[in-house]
Design a protein around this motif. Structure first.
Motif, PDB file in Angstrom:
ATOM      1  N   LEU A 107      10.521  -9.033  36.538  1.00 36.21           N
ATOM      2  CA  LEU A 107      11.617 -10.153  36.936  1.00 36.21           C
ATOM      3  C   LEU A 107      12.236  -9.743  37.787  1.00 36.21           C
ATOM      4  CD1 LEU A 107      13.039 -10.820  33.214  1.00 36.21           C
ATOM      5  CD2 LEU A 107      11.088 -11.776  34.362  1.00 36.21           C
ATOM      6  N   ASP A 108      12.713 -10.664  38.863  1.00 30.62           N
ATOM      7  CA  ASP A 108      13.625 -10.691  40.127  1.00 30.62           C
ATOM      8  C   ASP A 108      14.664 -11.494  39.759  1.00 30.62           C
ATOM      9  OD1 ASP A 108      12.676 -13.119  40.757  1.00 30.62           O
ATOM     10  OD2 ASP A 108      11.233 -12.068  42.237  1.00 30.62           O
ATOM     11  N   PHE A 109      15.721 -11.361  40.571  1.00 29.66           N
ATOM     12  CA  PHE A 109      16.866 -12.181  40.856  1.00 29.66           C
ATOM     13  C   PHE A 109      16.613 -13.873  40.875  1.00 29.66           C
ATOM     14  CE2 PHE A 109      19.000  -8.385  42.277  1.00 29.66           C
ATOM     15  CZ  PHE A 109      19.420  -8.053  41.315  1.00 29.66           C
ATOM     16  N   LYS A 110      15.346 -14.035  41.440  1.00 26.54           N
ATOM     17  CA  LYS A 110      15.063 -15.342  41.504  1.00 26.54           C
ATOM     18  C   LYS A 110      14.671 -16.144  40.226  1.00 26.54           C
ATOM     19  CE  LYS A 110      10.909 -16.562  42.587  1.00 26.54           C
ATOM     20  NZ  LYS A 110       9.699 -16.674  43.298  1.00 26.54           N
ATOM     21  N   ASP A 111      14.102 -15.208  39.369  1.00 23.67           N
ATOM     22  CA  ASP A 111      13.525 -15.760  38.090  1.00 23.67           C
ATOM     23  C   ASP A 111      14.737 -16.152  37.076  1.00 23.67           C
ATOM     24  OD1 ASP A 111      10.968 -15.155  38.576  1.00 23.67           O
ATOM     25  OD2 ASP A 111      11.016 -13.116  37.963  1.00 23.67           O
ATOM     26  N   LEU A 112      15.931 -15.074  37.327  1.00 26.54           N
ATOM     27  CA  LEU A 112      16.984 -15.460  36.679  1.00 26.54           C
ATOM     28  C   LEU A 112      17.722 -16.507  36.921  1.00 26.54           C
ATOM     29  CD1 LEU A 112      18.463 -11.764  36.733  1.00 26.54           C
ATOM     30  CD2 LEU A 112      17.092 -12.806  34.605  1.00 26.54           C
ATOM     31  N   GLN A 138       9.912 -30.069  42.110  1.00 26.33           N
ATOM     32  CA  GLN A 138       9.979 -30.234  40.610  1.00 26.33           C
ATOM     33  C   GLN A 138       8.578 -29.386  40.042  1.00 26.33           C
ATOM     34  OE1 GLN A 138       7.665 -32.490  38.823  1.00 26.33           O
ATOM     35  NE2 GLN A 138       8.315 -31.594  36.932  1.00 26.33           N
ATOM     36  N   PRO A 139       7.410 -29.866  40.675  1.00 24.00           N
ATOM     37  CA  PRO A 139       5.971 -29.154  40.254  1.00 24.00           C
ATOM     38  C   PRO A 139       6.375 -27.541  40.339  1.00 24.00           C
ATOM     39  CG  PRO A 139       5.524 -30.984  41.433  1.00 24.00           C
ATOM     40  CD  PRO A 139       7.191 -30.642  41.477  1.00 24.00           C
ATOM     41  N   THR A 140       6.671 -27.085  41.428  1.00 26.99           N
ATOM     42  CA  THR A 140       6.891 -25.677  41.481  1.00 26.99           C
ATOM     43  C   THR A 140       7.865 -24.905  40.562  1.00 26.99           C
ATOM     44  OG1 THR A 140       6.809 -25.696  43.970  1.00 26.99           O
ATOM     45  CG2 THR A 140       7.723 -23.694  43.142  1.00 26.99           C
ATOM     46  N   LEU A 141       9.083 -25.682  40.060  1.00 23.07           N
ATOM     47  CA  LEU A 141       9.793 -25.108  39.036  1.00 23.07           C
ATOM     48  C   LEU A 141       9.095 -25.254  37.636  1.00 23.07           C
ATOM     49  CD1 LEU A 141      12.317 -23.854  38.349  1.00 23.07           C
ATOM     50  CD2 LEU A 141      13.317 -26.147  37.982  1.00 23.07           C
ATOM     51  N   SER A 142       8.321 -26.251  37.435  1.00 28.73           N
ATOM     52  CA  SER A 142       7.499 -26.545  36.059  1.00 28.73           C
ATOM     53  C   SER A 142       6.578 -25.400  35.999  1.00 28.73           C
ATOM     54  CB  SER A 142       7.005 -27.971  35.992  1.00 28.73           C
ATOM     55  OG  SER A 142       7.941 -28.944  36.021  1.00 28.73           O
ATOM     56  N   LYS A 143       5.791 -25.013  37.021  1.00 31.55           N
ATOM     57  CA  LYS A 143       4.820 -24.179  37.069  1.00 31.55           C
ATOM     58  C   LYS A 143       5.483 -22.629  36.744  1.00 31.55           C
ATOM     59  CE  LYS A 143       0.471 -22.827  37.446  1.00 31.55           C
ATOM     60  NZ  LYS A 143      -0.641 -23.030  36.510  1.00 31.55           N
ATOM     61  N   GLN A 183       6.265 -22.404  33.165  1.00 33.06           N
ATOM     62  CA  GLN A 183       5.285 -22.232  32.142  1.00 33.06           C
ATOM     63  C   GLN A 183       4.687 -20.874  32.203  1.00 33.06           C
ATOM     64  OE1 GLN A 183       2.168 -25.246  33.654  1.00 33.06           O
ATOM     65  NE2 GLN A 183       3.464 -26.968  33.099  1.00 33.06           N
ATOM     66  N   ASN A 184       4.591 -20.338  33.621  1.00 35.97           N
ATOM     67  CA  ASN A 184       4.155 -18.707  33.709  1.00 35.97           C
ATOM     68  C   ASN A 184       5.215 -17.924  32.992  1.00 35.97           C
ATOM     69  OD1 ASN A 184       1.969 -19.787  35.190  1.00 35.97           O
ATOM     70  ND2 ASN A 184       2.707 -19.430  36.984  1.00 35.97           N
ATOM     71  N   MET A 185       6.390 -18.067  33.131  1.00 32.42           N
ATOM     72  CA  MET A 185       7.428 -17.269  32.694  1.00 32.42           C
ATOM     73  C   MET A 185       7.234 -17.252  31.334  1.00 32.42           C
ATOM     74  SD  MET A 185      10.194 -15.434  32.992  1.00 32.42           S
ATOM     75  CE  MET A 185      11.094 -15.598  34.354  1.00 32.42           C
ATOM     76  N   GLU A 186       7.086 -18.337  30.578  1.00 34.28           N
ATOM     77  CA  GLU A 186       7.206 -18.441  29.081  1.00 34.28           C
ATOM     78  C   GLU A 186       5.807 -17.894  28.527  1.00 34.28           C
ATOM     79  OE1 GLU A 186      10.029 -21.956  27.711  1.00 34.28           O
ATOM     80  OE2 GLU A 186       7.871 -22.471  28.098  1.00 34.28           O
ATOM     81  N   LYS A 187       4.814 -17.875  29.199  1.00 34.63           N
ATOM     82  CA  LYS A 187       3.615 -17.378  28.905  1.00 34.63           C
ATOM     83  C   LYS A 187       3.578 -15.885  29.176  1.00 34.63           C
ATOM     84  CE  LYS A 187      -1.332 -17.134  30.197  1.00 34.63           C
ATOM     85  NZ  LYS A 187      -2.495 -18.024  31.242  1.00 34.63           N
ATOM     86  N   GLY A 229       5.803 -14.442  26.515  1.00 39.78           N
ATOM     87  CA  GLY A 229       5.388 -14.596  25.072  1.00 39.78           C
ATOM     88  C   GLY A 229       6.148 -15.433  24.086  1.00 39.78           C
ATOM     89  N   GLN A 230       7.239 -15.855  24.537  1.00 34.45           N
ATOM     90  CA  GLN A 230       8.179 -16.577  23.933  1.00 34.45           C
ATOM     91  C   GLN A 230       8.845 -17.967  24.599  1.00 34.45           C
ATOM     92  OE1 GLN A 230       9.940 -15.677  20.901  1.00 34.45           O
ATOM     93  NE2 GLN A 230      10.811 -17.558  21.403  1.00 34.45           N
ATOM     94  N   LYS A 231       8.954 -18.882  24.058  1.00 33.79           N
ATOM     95  CA  LYS A 231       9.714 -20.078  24.557  1.00 33.79           C
ATOM     96  C   LYS A 231      11.005 -19.985  24.707  1.00 33.79           C
ATOM     97  CE  LYS A 231       6.304 -23.530  24.697  1.00 33.79           C
ATOM     98  NZ  LYS A 231       5.835 -24.291  25.915  1.00 33.79           N
ATOM     99  N   LEU A 232      11.427 -20.260  26.037  1.00 37.72           N
ATOM    100  CA  LEU A 232      12.862 -20.128  26.225  1.00 37.72           C
ATOM    101  C   LEU A 232      13.511 -21.646  26.243  1.00 37.72           C
ATOM    102  CD1 LEU A 232      12.684 -18.020  29.547  1.00 37.72           C
ATOM    103  CD2 LEU A 232      13.147 -17.239  27.083  1.00 37.72           C
TER     104      LEU A 232
END
Length: 303
Positions: free
Chosen positions: A2-7, A30-35, A38-42, A45-48
């Motif tokens: 993780l980096d600060f951008k993810d947070l 919006q597509p960039t954030l949605s993608k 999706q990758n973050m939760e994948k 292995g956990q839905k946020l």
């Protein structure tokens, strides 16, 4: 990793509960954030988040993630500020806030002075009621807020700027306008609130600082006010009082900066008078950047 951008991205989604609005605040699509989500939760292995219509609501895991993310981002901001102070380059950013009425006269007087001393410091200004400002101090959205005590959260610390009196205001044409008496410990004519117990009152809305103080004044006197109007607009309440619409309460500092068409009479109330502390508030235990301390000094000089 993780980096600060993810947070920052996850905190933004939690704040706006909407991908489009969160993306706009982050200046990405919006597509960039949605993608990203999706990758973050994948990867986790956990839905946020769980979707409810167009809203993105935090799961339990999401609540824990966001809570820690805010802590980490606040620590990073404080580290950046401290390093900036060490470097002594007189550059940086500062987020300050005032209640709306206070901001109307304090900002024009203090910001030009601050800018002349620190032209490379970017100031972000927020105006909102004190309850909202407390929340924004705690979540790190602002560095400093200026308002009257009391403070509700034990996680907020403060530095006293000044002491100011809460005054009762009547129209100058009111039958009791000249009924105040001289009393030791009072800088203004004093009036017993029992004299105006039948008057209609214009009070601030519950939750505002002056309203909290006024409610306590009435409680101490064993009185229940006849409330004709509740408003968050301090200037309007004094203007209405000047025209005989009702009695109101206002701090003396505000009164110095309110210009009225009609004259008013104002009085000390309480035993013998009622004062409140005007403070600079900040998150307890946080690093107070050099420029924040300098701005506090300027506000003190003005007050």
């Amino acid at each position: 990793m993780l980096d600060f951008k993810d947070l920052t991205y996850i905190v933004a989604i939690a704040k706006y509960q909407n991908i489009t609005k969160a993306a706009e605040s982050l200046f990405i699509t919006q597509p960039t954030l949605s993608k990203f989500l999706q990758n973050m939760e994948k990867n986790l292995g956990q839905k946020l988040f769980r979707k409810l219509g167009n809203r993105f609501l935090l799961t339990y895991a999401g609540e824990r993630y966001v809570s820690k993310a805010i802590e980490i981002l606040n620590l990073k901001k404080e580290l950046d500020q401290e390093m900036g102070d060490i470097i002594k380059n007189n550059a940086g950013s500062l987020k300050i806030a005032f209640p709306s009425m206070r901001g109307t006269y304090m900002l024009p007087c203090t910001l030009p002075i601050f800018h002349s001393l620190y032209p490379n410091v970017t100031l972000d200004i927020l105006e909102a009621n004190s309850g909202i400002l407390e929340e924004k101090i705690l979540n790190g959205e602002i560095d400093l807020a200026f308002f009257n005590l009391p403070i509700r959260s034990a996680d907020i610390d403060h530095e006293i700027i000044s002491h100011e009196e809460v005054l009762l205001v009547l129209s100058a044409s009111h039958p009791l306008a000249r009924s105040g008496i001289r009393k030791e410990g009072c800088r203004y004519p004093w009036m017993d609130l029992h004299m105006v117990k039948e008057e209609p009152f214009i009070l601030q809305i519950p939750g505002q600082r002056t309203r909290h103080t006024v409610d306590q004044i009435f409680k101490d006197k064993g009185l229940i006010p006849r409330i004709k109007l509740q408003t968050s607009n301090i200037h309007a309440s004094v203007e209405l009082a000047s025209k005989g619409y009702g009695a109101c309460f206002v701090t003396e500092t505000h009164l110095k900066h309110i210009h009225l068409e009609k004259k008013i009479s104002y009085f000390s109330v309480g035993d013998p008078c009622t004062t409140v502390d005007f403070v600079a508030a900040f998150r307890r235990g946080s690093y107070i950047p050099y420029h924040a301390k300098e701005y506090i000094k300027i506000v003190k000089d003005f007050t």
